[in-house]
Write an enzyme that holds these catalytic residues in place. Structure first.
Site, PDB file in Angstrom:
ATOM      1  N   CYS A   2      43.562  -1.506   0.849  1.00 54.98           N
ATOM      2  CA  CYS A   2      44.729  -1.640   0.022  1.00 54.98           C
ATOM      3  C   CYS A   2      45.385  -0.059   0.056  1.00 54.98           C
ATOM      4  CB  CYS A   2      44.145  -1.853  -1.313  1.00 54.98           C
ATOM      5  SG  CYS A   2      43.381  -3.288  -1.752  1.00 54.98           S
ATOM      6  N   ARG A  28      46.361  -1.109   5.786  1.00 56.99           N
ATOM      7  CA  ARG A  28      45.276  -1.206   5.116  1.00 56.99           C
ATOM      8  C   ARG A  28      45.002  -2.479   4.239  1.00 56.99           C
ATOM      9  NH1 ARG A  28      43.217   3.961   3.861  1.00 56.99           N
ATOM     10  NH2 ARG A  28      42.164   3.202   1.929  1.00 56.99           N
ATOM     11  N   TRP A  74      44.567  -6.105  -0.123  1.00 58.79           N
ATOM     12  CA  TRP A  74      43.612  -6.677   0.423  1.00 58.79           C
ATOM     13  C   TRP A  74      42.550  -7.272  -0.538  1.00 58.79           C
ATOM     14  CZ3 TRP A  74      38.217  -6.716   1.372  1.00 58.79           C
ATOM     15  CH2 TRP A  74      37.577  -7.579   2.381  1.00 58.79           C
ATOM     16  N   ASN A 100      42.739   0.402  -6.235  1.00 62.01           N
ATOM     17  CA  ASN A 100      42.257   0.104  -4.782  1.00 62.01           C
ATOM     18  C   ASN A 100      40.458  -0.027  -5.225  1.00 62.01           C
ATOM     19  OD1 ASN A 100      41.181  -0.146  -2.398  1.00 62.01           O
ATOM     20  ND2 ASN A 100      41.797   2.126  -1.611  1.00 62.01           N
ATOM     21  N   GLY A 101      39.741  -1.116  -4.777  1.00 58.41           N
ATOM     22  CA  GLY A 101      38.470  -1.015  -5.046  1.00 58.41           C
ATOM     23  C   GLY A 101      37.946  -2.150  -5.731  1.00 58.41           C
ATOM     24  N   GLU A 468      32.123  -4.052  22.692  1.00 53.54           N
ATOM     25  CA  GLU A 468      33.357  -3.682  22.100  1.00 53.54           C
ATOM     26  C   GLU A 468      34.421  -4.714  22.710  1.00 53.54           C
ATOM     27  OE1 GLU A 468      34.807  -2.090  20.238  1.00 53.54           O
ATOM     28  OE2 GLU A 468      36.953  -1.703  21.121  1.00 53.54           O
ATOM     29  N   LYS A 472      37.199  -6.781  20.355  1.00 51.10           N
ATOM     30  CA  LYS A 472      38.624  -6.712  20.349  1.00 51.10           C
ATOM     31  C   LYS A 472      39.116  -8.137  20.590  1.00 51.10           C
ATOM     32  CE  LYS A 472      39.030  -3.684  19.115  1.00 51.10           C
ATOM     33  NZ  LYS A 472      38.391  -2.387  19.033  1.00 51.10           N
ATOM     34  N   GLU A 475      38.623 -10.186  17.124  1.00 45.05           N
ATOM     35  CA  GLU A 475      39.219  -9.779  16.260  1.00 45.05           C
ATOM     36  C   GLU A 475      40.824 -10.115  15.980  1.00 45.05           C
ATOM     37  OE1 GLU A 475      39.236  -5.837  14.603  1.00 45.05           O
ATOM     38  OE2 GLU A 475      38.932  -5.085  16.857  1.00 45.05           O
ATOM     39  N   HIS A 491      17.453 -15.739  27.700  1.00 41.16           N
ATOM     40  CA  HIS A 491      16.576 -15.785  26.751  1.00 41.16           C
ATOM     41  C   HIS A 491      17.234 -16.350  25.729  1.00 41.16           C
ATOM     42  CE1 HIS A 491      13.669 -12.902  28.227  1.00 41.16           C
ATOM     43  NE2 HIS A 491      14.643 -11.839  28.666  1.00 41.16           N
ATOM     44  N   LYS A 585      42.540  -2.198   7.946  1.00 43.35           N
ATOM     45  CA  LYS A 585      41.714  -0.787   8.444  1.00 43.35           C
ATOM     46  C   LYS A 585      41.184  -0.033   7.346  1.00 43.35           C
ATOM     47  CE  LYS A 585      42.879   1.944  12.300  1.00 43.35           C
ATOM     48  NZ  LYS A 585      42.242   1.182  13.317  1.00 43.35           N
TER      49      LYS A 585
HETATM   50  C1  F6R Z   1      37.311  -2.883  15.377  1.00 45.14           C
HETATM   51  C2  F6R Z   1      37.555  -1.772  14.109  1.00 45.14           C
HETATM   52  C3  F6R Z   1      36.442  -1.673  13.312  1.00 45.14           C
HETATM   53  C4  F6R Z   1      36.249  -0.112  13.093  1.00 45.14           C
HETATM   54  C5  F6R Z   1      35.204  -0.134  11.999  1.00 45.14           C
HETATM   55  C6  F6R Z   1      34.907   1.360  11.476  1.00 45.14           C
HETATM   56  O1  F6R Z   1      38.690  -2.661  16.330  1.00 45.14           O
HETATM   57  O2  F6R Z   1      38.620  -0.984  14.345  1.00 45.14           O
HETATM   58  O3  F6R Z   1      35.353  -2.271  13.645  1.00 45.14           O
HETATM   59  O4  F6R Z   1      35.850   0.530  14.134  1.00 45.14           O
HETATM   60  O5  F6R Z   1      35.816  -0.855  10.606  1.00 45.14           O
HETATM   61  O6  F6R Z   1      35.931   1.955  11.077  1.00 45.14           O
HETATM   62  P1  F6R Z   1      35.889   3.716  11.025  1.00 45.14           P
HETATM   63  O7  F6R Z   1      35.876   4.111  12.544  1.00 45.14           O
HETATM   64  O8  F6R Z   1      37.290   4.006  10.346  1.00 45.14           O
HETATM   65  O9  F6R Z   1      34.941   3.910  10.153  1.00 45.14           O
END
Ligand code: F6R
Length: 590
Positions: A2, A28, A74, A100-101, A468, A472, A475, A491, A585
């Site tokens: 948010c 966010r 969000w 937010n929360g 990783e 990517k 997501e 396995h 994010k």
């Molecule tokens: C994936 C991604 C997330 C963040 C995770 C941690 O591309 O961006 O998996 O890595 O949410 O976020 P931070 O680094 O802000 O703690």
């Protein structure tokens, strides 16, 4: 999660200021958005809110006013609808709240308010806040009503409240971030400091349980539990406004991928006394942990290999959300190294609180200056990747790994070798980005974009690289992708490989080469379409992407290949690379 933005000051286009602030905070949360402006001439609060991304919307229809607040959502409580979008009002329409929360105990209060005759129109927990403030305002001042409401709320929250006639914005936080920005005859509030950059670099990061009363020319902070006035100190932001803008690129993700060579060079060149100081702290500790969530957890996992291979040193690794369940043996000699881009990830913050309670030292690797993690750490290394706006982490992640490379070499007494490795990695990425390599990756995306599943394998440092890359891909392109330790294939997961299944194998020039190749062959033998990412080609590969051998730092350019592949897959499918569905994010809820 948010985005929150607030403005009070000399300008009358406050709705537009807040709306523009929201655009830069949309990463966010982008389920819905809304802006409320207080109009003195009409003696009314005007609100515009809607489900969906901000997109080409505007707030031109909102009237002038010197106070406005806004929110990007969000969703947690209540579906993604216009009505559930923030801001939320009370019965009179004189109070407006953004939040937010999660107000965990909202149901208890909602029932009581309904019995008292309050009318609710949304399904949100936030609307309960508006009605509680309305109720308390009958006897208390506005700010005391907001404070009383907040003190009833359980959970981690940030709220901003405005009321007609009151020439102020009242905001309180606990857990969810809030930053005050100081201007000339105007003041701002945002849930992320980067949104304040177009207006000011002078900020104050509110601590938990702090309430701020923002007036045009005055900012007062107090503690909502003790009631005491807080004498706060402003901080100066060290980012520039253009670092947070898209510039010539079509998306933040593409911009952030392209920034990586420069950031790696800067990290290499600025490595100095701080790395040595931190490596001394690590050496002194007895039992240390690297902790991160999502992509940052893969950086943490990579750190365990780097520490072991370069410095012959053991370090544990844990996922942020799990760390709290196995830290019982931490003590004052233990050291925890949380890794986080935002510094606001709640799973990290909560487990760091527990680690601190047990006396452990906290040395964070964090990108956002002044973030909650930054402030709660005993020592910190700033990642130095600049603002990262795309939801999928790219430059912050490679920045994290770069610092772990430096730390590992420093533990071994040779930070210079670490700098050299990073400079070589930067050159290798530059080559991947600028020439035929990038076209080659795009061509691969065209071939595999209709796949239902993609498997990615690696061993050693290529294992977190595989995790990783799979992260990517899934997501942002929504193709199911699974990262695996190559040795685990037989396995179980090998059962899923059938004719034509894309199987990506990372094969750097290290001790894992032969065994990784065996994994690629096992996939090929089951009909898999084998994509080799390696310093040299091999007949088992159906598709080959070359990545120069830069020794132990090869995992960084390898990760960039994964980023580009995910990017091209997403573009090919016509999806939004910066704002993938269901995500946001800075994950500030559990
Ligand atoms: C994936 C991604 C997330 C963040 C995770 C941690 O591309 O961006 O998996 O890595 O949410 O976020 P931070 O680094 O802000 O703690």
């Amino acid at each position: 999660m948010c985005g929150i933005f607030g403005y009070i000051g000399k300008r009358t286009d406050s709705a537009k200021i807040v709306f523009d602030g929201l655009k830069s905070l949309e990463y966010r949360g982008y389920d819905s958005w809304g802006v409320a402006v207080l109009s003195k001439s009409s003696l009314k609060i005007f609100t515009k809110k809607a489900a969906g991304k901000i997109g080409n919307n505007n707030v031109n229809a909102l009237p002038d006013g010197n106070i406005a607040i806004g929110h990007t959502r969000w969703a947690t409580h209540g579906g993604v609808t216009d009505t559930n979008s923030h801001p939320h009002s009370d019965c009179s329409g004189n109070i407006s709240i953004i939040h937010n929360g999660i107000f965990e105990n909202y149901e208890d209060y909602k029932k009581k308010l309904v019995q008292k005759g309050h009318k609710f129109i949304s399904e949100t927990d936030t609307e309960v806040i508006s009605h509680l403030v309305e109720d308390f305002s009958k006897k208390l001042t506005f700010s005391d009503s907001v404070k009383k409401t907040f003190n009833l709320m359980t959970g981690l929250n940030a709220i901003i409240a405005v009321k007609l006639i009151e020439d102020r914005i009242v905001a309180i936080r606990n857990g969810s971030p809030l930053v005050v920005g100081f201007g000339q005859d105007e003041n701002f509030l945002a849930s992320d400091a980067s949104a304040l950059l177009p207006f000011t670099k002078d900020v104050y990061f509110l601590e938990d349980d702090e309430m701020v009363i923002l007036e045009r020319g005055k900012v007062r902070v107090s503690n909502v539990k003790t009631g005491k006035i807080v004498r706060f100190k402003k901080q100066k932001l060290n980012w520039n406004v253009d670092q947070g803008e898209m510039g010539k690129y079509s998306s933040f993700m593409l911009k952030e991928i392209n920034e990586q060579p420069k950031i790696l060079r800067e990290i290499a060149m600025s490595a100095g006394k701080n790395v040595e100081k931190i490596s001394k702290i690590i050496k002194k500790s007895r039992g240390s942990y690297l902790v991160g969530c999502g992509s940052a957890s893969y950086a943490a996992m990579a750190g365990t290999y780097l520490f072991s291979k370069i410095a012959g040193r053991h370090i544990n690794f844990a996922i942020g959300s799990e760390f709290g369940y196995h830290l019982d043996f931490l003590n004052k000699d233990s050291l925890v190294i949380p890794i986080s881009q935002s510094g606001e990830t709640i799973d990290i913050l909560e487990s760091m609180k527990k680690a601190k309670e047990r006396g452990a030292g906290i040395v964070s690797l964090v990108n956002v200056l002044g973030s909650s993690l930054y402030r709660m750490s005993d020592e910190k290394i700033l990642i130095g990747a600049g603002p990262e706006k795309s939801v999928a982490s790219t430059k912050a992640l490679t920045g994290m790994i770069a610092h772990l490379v430096l730390l590992s070499f420093s533990l071994d007494g040779g930070v210079k070798k670490g700098k050299k490795a990073l400079l070589e990695a930067a050159n290798s990425i530059k080559k991947i980005l600028s020439g035929k390599d990038s076209k080659n990756i795009k061509k691969l995306a065209d071939i595999i974009c209709d796949s239902k599943n993609i498997y990615v394998i690696g061993r050693g440092l290529s294992y977190p690289t595989a995790l990783e890359t799979a992260m990517k891909i899934k997501e942002i392109s929504y193709i199911h992708a699974e990262g695996l330790a190559a040795g685990e294939l037989k396995h179980g997961p090998l059962a899923l490989v059938t004719k034509g299944t894309p199987c990506i194998a990372f094969l750097p020039n290290d001790e894992t080469y032969g065994a990784n190749l065996a994994g690629a062959m096992e996939m090929k033998a089951r009909g898999g379409f084998v994509i080799g990412i390696s310093f040299k080609s091999h007949e088992v590969f159906d598709y080959y992407i070359q990545v120069k051998d830069v020794g132990i730092a090869t995992m960084i350019p390898n990760i960039v290949v994964g980023q580009l592949l995910a990017y091209f897959l997403t573009i090919k499918k016509g999806l939004d690379v910066d704002k993938p569905r269901n995500l946001a994010k800075s994950v500030t809820v559990k």
